[in-house]
Write a protein that holds these residues in place. Structure first.
Motif, PDB file in Angstrom:
ATOM      1  N   CYS A  55       1.190  -1.010   0.089  1.00 46.96           N
ATOM      2  CA  CYS A  55      -0.246   0.111  -0.465  1.00 46.96           C
ATOM      3  C   CYS A  55       0.600   0.907  -0.268  1.00 46.96           C
ATOM      4  N   GLY A  56       2.370   1.293  -0.274  1.00 46.75           N
ATOM      5  CA  GLY A  56       2.939   2.288  -0.705  1.00 46.75           C
ATOM      6  C   GLY A  56       4.096   2.695   0.434  1.00 46.75           C
ATOM      7  N   LEU A  57       3.906   2.537   1.529  1.00 40.60           N
ATOM      8  CA  LEU A  57       4.988   2.293   1.971  1.00 40.60           C
ATOM      9  C   LEU A  57       6.292   1.322   2.979  1.00 40.60           C
ATOM     10  N   ASP A  58       7.567   2.550   3.062  1.00 37.04           N
ATOM     11  CA  ASP A  58       8.360   1.316   3.108  1.00 37.04           C
ATOM     12  C   ASP A  58       9.284   1.681   4.652  1.00 37.04           C
ATOM     13  N   VAL A  59       8.745   0.469   5.300  1.00 34.54           N
ATOM     14  CA  VAL A  59       8.484   0.793   6.460  1.00 34.54           C
ATOM     15  C   VAL A  59       9.785   0.786   8.099  1.00 34.54           C
ATOM     16  N   THR A  60      10.620   1.056   8.787  1.00 36.00           N
ATOM     17  CA  THR A  60      11.189   0.523   9.345  1.00 36.00           C
ATOM     18  C   THR A  60      11.443   0.922  10.517  1.00 36.00           C
ATOM     19  N   ILE A  61      11.569   0.289  11.583  1.00 41.88           N
ATOM     20  CA  ILE A  61      11.540  -0.245  12.377  1.00 41.88           C
ATOM     21  C   ILE A  61      12.182   0.432  13.560  1.00 41.88           C
ATOM     22  N   MET A  62      12.635   1.165  14.930  1.00 43.07           N
ATOM     23  CA  MET A  62      13.143   1.399  15.608  1.00 43.07           C
ATOM     24  C   MET A  62      13.060   0.936  17.322  1.00 43.07           C
ATOM     25  N   GLN A  63      13.612   0.519  17.127  1.00 45.96           N
ATOM     26  CA  GLN A  63      13.312  -0.465  18.612  1.00 45.96           C
ATOM     27  C   GLN A  63      13.253   0.453  19.566  1.00 45.96           C
ATOM     28  N   GLY A  64      12.698   0.256  20.887  1.00 46.33           N
ATOM     29  CA  GLY A  64      12.984   1.197  22.013  1.00 46.33           C
ATOM     30  C   GLY A  64      13.843  -0.053  22.829  1.00 46.33           C
ATOM     31  N   GLY A  65      13.579   0.589  24.332  1.00 45.29           N
ATOM     32  CA  GLY A  65      14.766  -0.324  24.827  1.00 45.29           C
ATOM     33  C   GLY A  65      15.145   0.995  26.600  1.00 45.29           C
ATOM     34  N   PRO A  66      15.216   0.091  26.873  1.00 37.00           N
ATOM     35  CA  PRO A  66      15.228   1.157  28.248  1.00 37.00           C
ATOM     36  C   PRO A  66      16.130   2.511  28.197  1.00 37.00           C
ATOM     37  N   GLN A  67      17.474   2.561  27.635  1.00 37.53           N
ATOM     38  CA  GLN A  67      18.243   4.018  26.721  1.00 37.53           C
ATOM     39  C   GLN A  67      17.423   4.996  25.903  1.00 37.53           C
ATOM     40  N   VAL A  68      16.210   4.518  25.306  1.00 38.97           N
ATOM     41  CA  VAL A  68      15.468   4.600  24.266  1.00 38.97           C
ATOM     42  C   VAL A  68      14.605   5.566  24.865  1.00 38.97           C
ATOM     43  N   SER A  69      14.288   6.692  23.927  1.00 35.73           N
ATOM     44  CA  SER A  69      13.075   7.993  24.363  1.00 35.73           C
ATOM     45  C   SER A  69      12.497   7.667  23.579  1.00 35.73           C
ATOM     46  N   GLY A  70      11.364   7.516  22.722  1.00 33.57           N
ATOM     47  CA  GLY A  70      10.169   7.330  21.731  1.00 33.57           C
ATOM     48  C   GLY A  70       9.537   8.521  21.294  1.00 33.57           C
TER      49      GLY A  70
END
Length: 334
Positions: A55-70
């Protein structure tokens, strides 16, 4: 059609396809709220099997974790979509005047459980308040525990901090401990040699949605087709992950998070299905991602009563139902 015309027609078709492809696959980033795990399986599945791309998207997943504030990255426009934990963050955003909305809830039930040891007089939900101590993390102590105290009569003085280590719970037979239904019971079984009783908060009145898709209002206004593709693709991804061949998605999860084992993945998927975390209730008719105004209002009212949420929030600004409840993906359920 002569040869020349055929070549020309072919060239036009090719040009149209390549132009469409370039325009179609818009790059977007989805920030998750923890390290890659089966609880994120539907999103990895939709990348792995080309559902987002279709449906037209090139999706990247940016994983979270204890040091990541998304979430701050969502607010700053650095990522397009963010995985909310439950509805409280959306209520909070409205209160702070942040134009962010929940556009889908991919978990019908919050996976939060309270565990007890079998045969210790703590085998029913009603018994749990009688435990000697409640092992609960700080976030839980400020949210669902406030509701447990207010609505269910749990004793605030019995709470001790949870350090994400099951040893104190295993050692104290009369204690209860919080956990994710997909994770902590597995850790207790591994370390303690027994499967604990598991009481899903969602089955006992804690009626928030979970694993939500949060989006800025600006994205909804300017790129609604991108939001629709991501919401629909995620729903289909979850159907395929739970009921189809999920090997490619699991390989991606293990690549992103090398600590993830096949045994843990199998346990998590089994629990997601057994407890109806992703697919139960409204989603059985409306499709994965479903939400209703009545359910959101119910949870908000409970949070106001427990003094977890302010009483004057216009919660209609916290979500939109425009992209969901259309039964997308239901045919994929095997």
């Amino acid at each position: 059609m002569h040869g020349k015309e055929k070549i020309l027609a072919g060239a036009i078709a090719l040009l149209a396809a390549s132009t469409l492809g370039a325009a179609a696959n818009e790059k977007v980033t989805f920030g998750t709220n923890w390290l890659a795990e089966p609880e994120h399986g539907g999103y990895y599945q939709a990348i792995a099997d080309g559902t987002y791309a279709a449906c037209g998207l090139d999706v990247t997943i940016m994983q979270g974790g204890p040091q990541v504030s998304g979430r701050p990255m969502l607010l700053a426009g650095k990522i397009d979509f963010y995985m909310g934990g439950n509805l409280l963050s959306a209520f909070d955003a409205v209160q702070q005047g942040i134009p962010m909305r929940v556009v889908a809830a991919d978990f019908q039930k919050d996976p939060q459980v309270i565990m007890s040891q079998p045969g210790q007089g703590l085998d029913k939900w009603e018994d749990l308040k009688n435990a000697d101590q409640y092992i609960l993390g700080d976030e839980g102590a400020q949210t669902f525990f406030q509701w447990m105290v207010t609505d269910l009569g749990f004793d605030a003085a019995k709470r001790v901090p949870y350090t994400f280590n099951p040893a104190p719970f295993i050692a104290n037979k009369k204690s209860i401990q919080q956990g994710y239904v997909t994770s902590e019971p597995f850790a207790v079984q591994k370390q303690g040699g027994f499967m604990p009783n598991q009481f899903l908060l969602a089955d006992n009145g804690w009626d928030t949605y979970a694993t939500t898709i949060e989006v800025m209002q600006d994205t909804i206004d300017k790129r609604p087709e991108v939001v629709q593709c991501f919401v629909d693709g995620s729903a289909k991804g979850w159907y395929n992950y739970l009921y189809g061949d999920n090997k490619a998605a699991n390989d991606m999860i293990k690549k992103d998070n090398p600590d993830m084992t096949d045994e843990q993945i199998a346990f998590s998927i089994e629990q997601l299905k057994k407890f109806g975390i992703v697919d139960s209730g409204d989603s059985e008719k409306l499709g994965i991602g479903a939400m209703t105004e009545a359910r959101i209002q119910s949870f908000y009212d409970k949070m106001v009563k427990a003094k977890v949420a302010q009483p004057d929030i216009d919660i209609k600004k916290a979500y939109t139902l425009a992209f969901i409840n259309k039964g997308v993906g239901l045919e994929l359920k095997k």
